[in-house]
Motif scaffolding. Structure first.
Motif, mmCIF file in Angstrom:
data_model
loop_
_atom_site.group_PDB
_atom_site.id
_atom_site.type_symbol
_atom_site.label_atom_id
_atom_site.label_comp_id
_atom_site.label_asym_id
_atom_site.label_seq_id
_atom_site.Cartn_x
_atom_site.Cartn_y
_atom_site.Cartn_z
ATOM 1 N N PRO B 7 0.811 -1.218 0.000
ATOM 2 C CA PRO B 7 0.000 0.000 0.000
ATOM 3 C C PRO B 7 0.847 1.271 0.000
ATOM 4 O O PRO B 7 1.817 1.370 0.733
ATOM 5 N N ARG B 8 0.498 2.181 -0.875
ATOM 6 C CA ARG B 8 1.197 3.464 -0.911
ATOM 7 C C ARG B 8 0.325 4.560 -0.328
ATOM 8 O O ARG B 8 0.794 5.497 0.284
ATOM 9 N N HIS B 9 -0.951 4.425 -0.559
ATOM 10 C CA HIS B 9 -1.871 5.492 -0.166
ATOM 11 C C HIS B 9 -2.704 5.123 1.049
ATOM 12 O O HIS B 9 -3.044 5.992 1.841
ATOM 13 N N ILE B 10 -3.053 3.833 1.195
ATOM 14 C CA ILE B 10 -3.786 3.432 2.398
ATOM 15 C C ILE B 10 -2.858 3.644 3.588
ATOM 16 O O ILE B 10 -1.710 3.217 3.576
ATOM 17 N N GLY B 11 -3.384 4.340 4.594
ATOM 18 C CA GLY B 11 -2.572 4.623 5.771
ATOM 19 C C GLY B 11 -1.866 5.962 5.722
ATOM 20 O O GLY B 11 -1.277 6.391 6.710
ATOM 21 N N ALA B 12 -1.939 6.624 4.561
ATOM 22 C CA ALA B 12 -1.258 7.924 4.442
ATOM 23 C C ALA B 12 -2.192 9.060 4.853
ATOM 24 O O ALA B 12 -3.410 8.959 4.755
ATOM 25 N N ARG B 13 -1.570 10.153 5.295
ATOM 26 C CA ARG B 13 -2.342 11.337 5.685
ATOM 27 C C ARG B 13 -2.644 12.161 4.430
ATOM 28 O O ARG B 13 -2.068 13.221 4.206
ATOM 29 N N VAL B 14 -3.533 11.632 3.604
ATOM 30 C CA VAL B 14 -3.894 12.337 2.369
ATOM 31 C C VAL B 14 -4.914 13.426 2.722
ATOM 32 O O VAL B 14 -5.913 13.158 3.402
ATOM 33 N N LEU B 15 -4.664 14.652 2.296
ATOM 34 C CA LEU B 15 -5.621 15.735 2.558
ATOM 35 C C LEU B 15 -6.878 15.505 1.726
ATOM 36 O O LEU B 15 -6.835 14.916 0.644
ATOM 37 N N ARG B 16 -7.994 16.011 2.232
ATOM 38 C CA ARG B 16 -9.286 15.632 1.647
ATOM 39 C C ARG B 16 -9.595 16.375 0.346
ATOM 40 O O ARG B 16 -9.485 17.592 0.261
ATOM 41 N N PHE B 17 -10.034 15.606 -0.640
ATOM 42 C CA PHE B 17 -10.389 16.190 -1.923
ATOM 43 C C PHE B 17 -11.681 17.014 -1.837
ATOM 44 O O PHE B 17 -11.885 17.952 -2.601
ATOM 45 N N GLU B 18 -12.577 16.635 -0.925
ATOM 46 C CA GLU B 18 -13.860 17.335 -0.853
ATOM 47 C C GLU B 18 -13.747 18.720 -0.216
ATOM 48 O O GLU B 18 -14.676 19.516 -0.270
ATOM 49 N N ASP B 19 -12.574 19.005 0.394
ATOM 50 C CA ASP B 19 -12.498 20.225 1.195
ATOM 51 C C ASP B 19 -12.620 21.507 0.384
ATOM 52 O O ASP B 19 -13.178 22.493 0.872
ATOM 53 N N VAL B 20 -12.101 21.515 -0.817
ATOM 54 C CA VAL B 20 -12.085 22.782 -1.562
ATOM 55 C C VAL B 20 -13.507 23.293 -1.793
ATOM 56 O O VAL B 20 -13.808 24.457 -1.560
ATOM 57 N N ARG B 21 -14.407 22.400 -2.204
ATOM 58 C CA ARG B 21 -15.756 22.912 -2.451
ATOM 59 C C ARG B 21 -16.460 23.296 -1.154
ATOM 60 O O ARG B 21 -17.281 24.211 -1.117
ATOM 61 N N LEU B 22 -16.118 22.582 -0.064
ATOM 62 C CA LEU B 22 -16.751 22.909 1.212
ATOM 63 C C LEU B 22 -16.226 24.233 1.761
ATOM 64 O O LEU B 22 -16.951 24.994 2.395
ATOM 65 N N LEU B 23 -14.957 24.506 1.509
ATOM 66 C CA LEU B 23 -14.342 25.739 2.031
ATOM 67 C C LEU B 23 -14.660 26.961 1.181
ATOM 68 O O LEU B 23 -14.682 28.084 1.684
ATOM 69 N N SER B 24 -14.860 26.745 -0.106
ATOM 70 C CA SER B 24 -15.027 27.891 -1.000
ATOM 71 C C SER B 24 -16.478 28.338 -1.094
ATOM 72 O O SER B 24 -16.767 29.382 -1.672
ATOM 73 N N GLY B 25 -17.388 27.538 -0.540
ATOM 74 C CA GLY B 25 -18.805 27.869 -0.648
ATOM 75 C C GLY B 25 -19.477 27.228 -1.845
ATOM 76 O O GLY B 25 -20.649 27.489 -2.111
ATOM 77 N N ALA B 26 -18.753 26.386 -2.558
ATOM 78 C CA ALA B 26 -19.314 25.791 -3.770
ATOM 79 C C ALA B 26 -20.110 24.519 -3.502
ATOM 80 O O ALA B 26 -20.733 23.983 -4.418
ATOM 81 N N ALA B 27 -20.097 24.030 -2.285
ATOM 82 C CA ALA B 27 -20.851 22.804 -1.983
ATOM 83 C C ALA B 27 -22.338 23.049 -2.192
ATOM 84 O O ALA B 27 -22.808 24.187 -2.114
ATOM 85 N N ARG B 28 -23.072 22.003 -2.482
ATOM 86 C CA ARG B 28 -24.513 22.122 -2.694
ATOM 87 C C ARG B 28 -25.249 21.242 -1.698
ATOM 88 O O ARG B 28 -25.288 20.027 -1.844
ATOM 89 N N TYR B 29 -25.810 21.884 -0.687
ATOM 90 C CA TYR B 29 -26.615 21.172 0.295
ATOM 91 C C TYR B 29 -28.082 21.211 -0.151
ATOM 92 O O TYR B 29 -28.416 21.843 -1.154
ATOM 93 N N LEU B 30 -28.911 20.574 0.630
ATOM 94 C CA LEU B 30 -30.304 20.410 0.208
ATOM 95 C C LEU B 30 -30.982 21.744 -0.096
ATOM 96 O O LEU B 30 -31.677 21.897 -1.112
#
Lengths: 289, 780, 165
Positions: B7-30
């Protein structure tokens, strides 16, 4: 959770505001920071027909003369909370400000708004009563002053008449050396108090010459304790018999329990906070000498 | 089953891909979903807890000139949610979509009002008047067993919804052999889950293809679809349920609610899209509650301090309705199942019941009954240690399970864990605090206390567990479909829903390891029944264990095909090919490789270059069911508290977690799950209490009254891991999403008991409660 | 209906609104700014925090009509579509968010605090950071990652000159 309909009026000056408030009577409400009123409107617990926005009014100064500090009704908590002159003359008021809500609330909430809202556990009504402050009230009929102790009638009820606007609050500057403290217990930071106690002591040399005590949590308004204040007079700063003072204040009050705190808990807190507030005030007095 | 190779990626501290849209206001909630010509729904809700409905009058609306439509149970016919369990001991009830005949709790939906604007819909709902005849209120567990009060449902014999038992071993023998019998009653208080985004539903019907599309802020879109299909008698193939970005769930959004049926029904009825967004008062009153328990426990202990047996009587105040799909039996049944915990003893008998009251229904909230069960179990362990004069950690070590796999007194099989090691590690971490606590005993005004909670958590349970329970959920698997596009980019269509768990990142890590590509080249899609394979959704701590397993297995199948194509091109054997760094290369000679994107292009576009007989396409699916008994994570939580005796004011100085959830996919995300859970558990322990008065009127319907932890009340949460991989899931991962919330009530209560030398039997331990508990120290 | 002109994220726009419309709703529905989230609509969770003339305010306790002539900034304006503000970047690297619903409110409430500390070149104690965020509720993270993000944003900006803000 959205407000019912109302009409909005932006008052340009105090004359304009009191004219609008007179016109709308019971249906009119002034709005300053909105930190207390708008939640009630969103919950539809308050539904004024007319909102008179007073934010543009010239009521934003803190003025001192030899005998009085006058804070304009629109001065925000954050602003007077960092005025060093308040710490000098009214340390209990300064303490009290730090217990109000959260940073955003303190930044926008105003002293006049908080006093007019008259929440029974709010800090500022208690501080106003502690320091024998006067409410400066304007209406079409002119200006009148209402002593704090007469201003707060019940929970969320003041003696302001329809058409009247609180424009400033005046705190008499203590004539002698003085010290004070305000203590509060709430469940979390920024919550309404379960109980709070303010103490103001005037002294000569090391002897207390005048005292004022106030507590929240015991009744629908903050209450003073004249007999216990009298008991404090003549005591020395290093031995104010604070435990006994607290015991007496606790014995005097008759709080009601609610779902957060029982009556006996509130009573005990008032006793303990009284002791601590008196001791803290004495310690500050000794330090200042 | 194969572990991820290399494993190269399992167990690694990979930063979250979903964060950019959540931080920028681009996320779409209900609430960000709008449709053309949309109507807005506002609910008229019951204002009394128990009453017969005499009539619903909306004439004031017409008088006021509102262009609105009002719907009641009369319009809906017999539409209802049926959350039944096939037990002879269970009384049957249905939850009508709109109150029909009776209102059974304050906040129950009674009528729906539609308007073209949400403000106007709220105005209109105030003008609908419900005429009713009040009925006596069934307000407490004891009232629910009072035969003089009416039953909540016609035809019921009593307000006990279900009462069952679980047993193993010979309890009479344990009692007879016991040198000590310790009997205690413990209780935990009613709470709400409170994700920061409330619930909400949008629905739109398209007559062209007869597809009814429903957006819901839910954790399990497929389950919503199935329930909707059953209630509306609508083919699942023409139902599309989409969970957009979801602002927290915590189990609260893992039930199907009346509004999720009503809004689609209204969209069909009116021919216009309809939207409903829950407000906070509605959420607190009428989304599910949890943790309203009373447990009477009796422990049988030998003279040497060995636990011989445990007897339990468990009552849960269920509120009005059985919730779908976990039912009224879920909460008390969980207590019966988990009370044996991490300790080795051979006799057990639990009677558990749910009783109906005129309150909001109980449902699944993070930990599901286990915070209450562990509170009782771990308070009891401390109380026994106290009675026997033993150190609480020593007493636990004396009784802790050390041999694995372990068959517990009920027959459940525990896979390998680190129970004793966790306790020993925690003992080291707490040494200084325990010394300080001991030293504070001389004071009557300021006390320090240290408390621990040791527990196991059955996670990722599979279909057999649900068959045993006979609940409408029926199954526990997660499915994933992994595809690769001609450019070598991968897509994971995941049957779970990501509402904060970081699945768009962790599942990409898992797929990337199998496919030999970078996680950023994996697009994880979820939450839409149109594009994802059927699954039970995100709940029950199954994301890493089962979601990870499904993605790993599907991606490995795809990787096998890539290797076969590469072997063909490189004139080698498939087993000699390794995938990594975007290349398929020879194990023995990394210089000989083909780029994976070239393999993808061949499989999808240049099929002529594939090995003979191989079919084109790059897609693989796998449905990962859980192990029959689940896989058992374990943890020890510890709290260090400081108490101001005169005021009861308690400061939580330190909170420490030692936990073992097997293989960790992403340590940053795992720690975040633990910490978030812990702080919810601290809320359970110290603050959060949903209160009803004697008439079952709710008193805590705003954030001014329902108190959740804010930042200043909370210390930094220390997390330590021990890793004992499980052989029961493909990646060796155990579940871990809920564990953080399970231990704090017990740990904090034990710390208070330690600080004050008192018995603590209930939560919340707010200022008033701690003050009351410290009365003796004040000489009262 | 009342005619008002607002400057929102640098663009001026006039519109007619009913006086009772909350600023939060107007920003969301008239300006399409979905980064403004409503968590409680009674001023007790901080999700809807925006800047009005540079100062954080709860947009659920503000009527749009009160904002005539004022400049309003939402999270969309802070670091662009890639969330490049130093505090946003720190939220990401320190795992200061999970479901993301409370996040824009935290970012907007904390930016002035981070800027003040940075300009004073002072690393605050954790207690001070926690007090600064005491009006915002997060249900996912337990606040741990948010505290770490504030520290990191301040530390990075003191050390390396400021990122764009």
């Amino acid at each position: 959770m959205r407000p019912a309909s109302f009409e909005y009026h932006k008052a340009v000056d105090i004359e304009d505001a009191v004219r609008l408030l007179a016109e709308f009577g019971e249906e009119g409400r002034p709005i300053a920071g909105g930190q207390s009123l708008v939640p009630m409107m969103n919950l539809r617990l308050a539904r004024p027909g007319h909102l008179v926005d007073i934010n543009a009014l010239p009521m934003t100064d803190i003025e001192f003369d030899d005998r009085t500090m006058r804070i304009g009704a629109l001065v925000r908590h954050e602003e007077y909370g960092r005025d060093p002159r308040i710490g000098k003359h009214f340390p209990a008021l300064l303490d009290a400000v730090h217990w109000i809500g959260h940073p955003t609330i303190r930044r926008h909430g105003s002293i006049g708004g908080s006093l007019s809202h008259a929440d029974p556990t709010a800090e500022l009504p208690a501080a106003a009563i502690l320091y024998d402050a006067s409410m400066v009230v304007r209406s079409l009929g002119g200006e009148r002053r209402i002593a704090a102790v007469d201003f707060f009638e019940s929970a969320y009820v003041t003696t302001l008449e329809p058409g009247e606007l609180l424009v400033a609050v005046e705190f008499p500057i203590p004539p002698r050396s003085s010290a004070g403290s305000f203590m509060e217990i709430g469940e979390r930071v920024g919550d309404f108090a379960i109980a709070s106690v303010g103490a103001h002591l005037e002294f000569e040399q090391a002897t207390i010459t005048r005292a004022a005590l106030v507590c929240c949590g015991a009744d629908l308004v903050a209450i003073r304790a004249p007999e216990i204040e009298a008991f404090l007079v003549g005591k020395t700063l290093d031995a104010p018999q604070a435990v006994e003072v607290g015991r007496r204040f606790a014995a005097m009050v008759d709080p009601s329990g609610d779902h957060i705190a029982s009556a006996d808990y509130k009573r005990a807190l008032i006793g303990e906070l009284t002791r601590r507030a008196v001791e803290a005030a004495c310690a500050r007095a000794i330090e200042s000498k | 089953m194969t572990r991820a190779e290399n494993p190269r990626h399992i167990g690694a501290r990979v930063l979250r891909f979903e964060d950019v849209r959540l931080l920028s206001g681009a996320a779409r909630y209900l609430d960000d979903i709008t449709r053309p010509n949309m109507l807005h729904m506002s609910m008229v809700r019951a204002q009394v807890a128990h009453a017969t409905i005499l009539g619903i009058d909306s004439s004031a609306l017409a008088d006021a000139g509102f262009p609105t439509q009002v719907f009641t149970a009369d319009d809906l016919g017999s539409l209802s949610i049926k959350a039944h369990q096939d037990y002879p001991q269970m009384q049957y009830s249905e939850q009508p979509i709109l109150a029909s005949g009776k209102m059974r709790f304050v906040g129950e939906p009674v009528a729906a009002v539609l308007a073209d604007d949400p403000y106007k819909a709220e105005d209109a709902s105030e003008l609908v008047f419900v005429d009713y005849d009040p009925l006596p209120v069934v307000g407490t567990m004891d009232q629910a067993r009072d035969a003089s009060l009416p039953t909540l449902f016609d035809g019921w014999k009593s307000n006990v919804i279900v009462e069952r038992e679980m047993k193993g071993g010979d309890l009479d023998k344990a009692r007879a052999e016991a040198a000590h019998i310790i009997r205690r009653t413990y209780s935990t208080q009613r709470q709400a889950g409170v994700p920061m985004e409330g619930r909400g539903v949008v629905a739109e019907y398209n007559p062209a293809d007869r597809v009814l599309t429903v957006w819901s802020s839910t954790q399990f879109p497929h389950i919503v679809r199935t329930c909707l299909s059953e209630v509306l008698n609508w083919p699942e193939s023409r139902l599309r349920v989409i969970a957009p970005d979801v602002g927290g769930g915590f189990g609260v959004k893992g039930q199907v609610y009346p509004e999720e049926i009503l809004v689609p029904w209204l969209a069909v009825k009116t021919g216009r899209p309809v939207k409903w967004v829950e407000d906070r008062r509605e959420h607190l009153m009428a989304s599910i509650h949890a943790r309203d328990h009373r447990h009477v426990l009796e422990a049988y202990v030998s003279a040497e301090g060995r636990l011989l047996g445990l007897k339990a009587d468990v009552t849960v105040d269920n509120g009005a309705y059985s919730t779908y799909p976990f039912t009224s039996a879920g909460e008390p049944g969980m207590v019966g199942k988990v009370l044996p915990g991490p300790y080795d003893f051979q006799a057990y008998h639990a009677v558990y019941r749910a009783v109906a009251t005129n309150k909001c229904s109980i449902g699944t909230y993070r930990g599901v009954a286990r915070p209450s069960a562990v509170f009782s179990q771990e308070r009891l362990m401390d109380d026994i240690a106290e009675e026997l004069g033993l150190d609480p950690i020593e007493f636990r070590l004396k009784n802790i399970i050390r041999e694995f796999p372990y068959k517990n007194v009920l027959g459940f099989s525990y896979d390998k864990g680190s129970y004793a090691e966790s306790l020993e590690k925690m003992r080291e971490l707490l040494a200084a605090d325990r010394t300080e606590a001991e030293a504070s005993k001389v004071s009557t005004t300021r006390r320090v206390g240290v408390g621990i909670a040791c527990f196991i958590e059955q996670t990722a349970h599979g279909t057999p567990d649900f068959i045993r329970r006979r609940v409408p959920i029926e199954t526990g698997y997660i499915a994933a479909r992994v595809e690769m596009e001609p450019d070598g980019q991968a897509i994971v269509d995941l049957g779970m829903q990501n509402h904060g768990q970081g699945l768009e990142t962790t599942m990409a890590q898992v797929a990337a390891d199998a496919l030999g590509i970078d996680p950023k080249d994996v697009f994880v899609r979820h939450g839409d029944t149109l594009m994802t394979p059927y699954s039970v959704g995100t709940w029950g701590s199954r994301g890493a264990a089962l979601g990870g397993g499904a993605v790993h297995t599907a991606a490995t199948q795809l990787a096998d095909k890539l290797r076969a194509i590469a072997a063909h091109l490189l004139q080698a054997k498939a087993e000699d090919i390794v995938l990594g760094g975007g290349k398929a290369s020879l194990k023995a000679d990394a210089g000989r490789f083909v780029e994976i994107r070239k393999l993808a292009r061949i499989a999808l576009r240049n099929a002529d270059q594939m090995p003979e007989g191989m079919t084109p396409g790059l897609e693989a699916s796998f449905s990962q069911d859980g192990p029959a008994d689940g896989t058992y994570s374990n943890a020890v939580h510890a709290a260090v508290v400081e108490i101001d005796v005169p005021t009861g004011k308690m400061k939580l100085r330190r909170f420490v977690v030692v936990e073992d959830c097997g293989v960790v996919l992403n340590p940053m995300i795992a720690d975040g799950q633990v910490r978030g859970g812990v702080v919810q558990g601290i809320g359970s322990a110290m603050l959060e209490h949903f209160v009803y008065d004697a008439e079952c009127q709710p008193l805590t319907t705003s954030f001014a009254d329902y108190l959740m932890p804010q930042a200043p009340e909370i210390p930094n949460i220390e997390v330590h891991h021990i890793v004992t991989p499980t052989s029961l899931t493909p990646l060796g991962a155990k579940g871990m999403g809920e564990g953080g919330a399970i231990g704090p009530a017990a740990a904090i209560a034990n710390a208070v008991a330690d600080a004050l030398d008192v018995q603590v039997t209930s939560t919340p331990l707010n200022g008033n409660a701690v003050w009351r508990l410290s009365a003796a120290l004040r000489g009262e | 209906m009342t005619d008002i002109t607002l400057e929102v994220n640098g663009t001026e726009k006039s519109l007619a609104v009913e006086p009772r419309r909350l600023l939060a709703d107007v920003l969301r529905h008239e300006f399409g700014l979905s980064g403004v989230h409503i968590g409680c609509a009674h001023g007790a969770c901080g999700c809807c925090t925006v800047h009005i003339d540079g100062v954080p305010k709860l947009s659920c306790l503000t009527f749009a009509v009160q904002c005539e002539g004022k400049a309003i900034a939402t999270v969309e304006s802070v670091g662009g579509p890639n969330a490049e503000h130093a505090l946003q970047q720190a939220f990401k690297s320190e795992h200061g968010l999970q479901c993301g619903y409370c996040t824009p409110g935290f970012v907007m409430a904390l930016i002035p605090f981070v800027e003040a500390m940075t300009s004073q070149r002072r690393m605050p104690e954790d207690d001070e950071i926690r007090e600064a965020m005491s009006g915002n509720i997060c249900r996912c993270t337990g606040y741990h990652g948010i505290v770490a993000a504030v520290r990191k944003a301040i530390g990075d900006q003191i050390a390396g000159g400021s990122n764009r803000s």
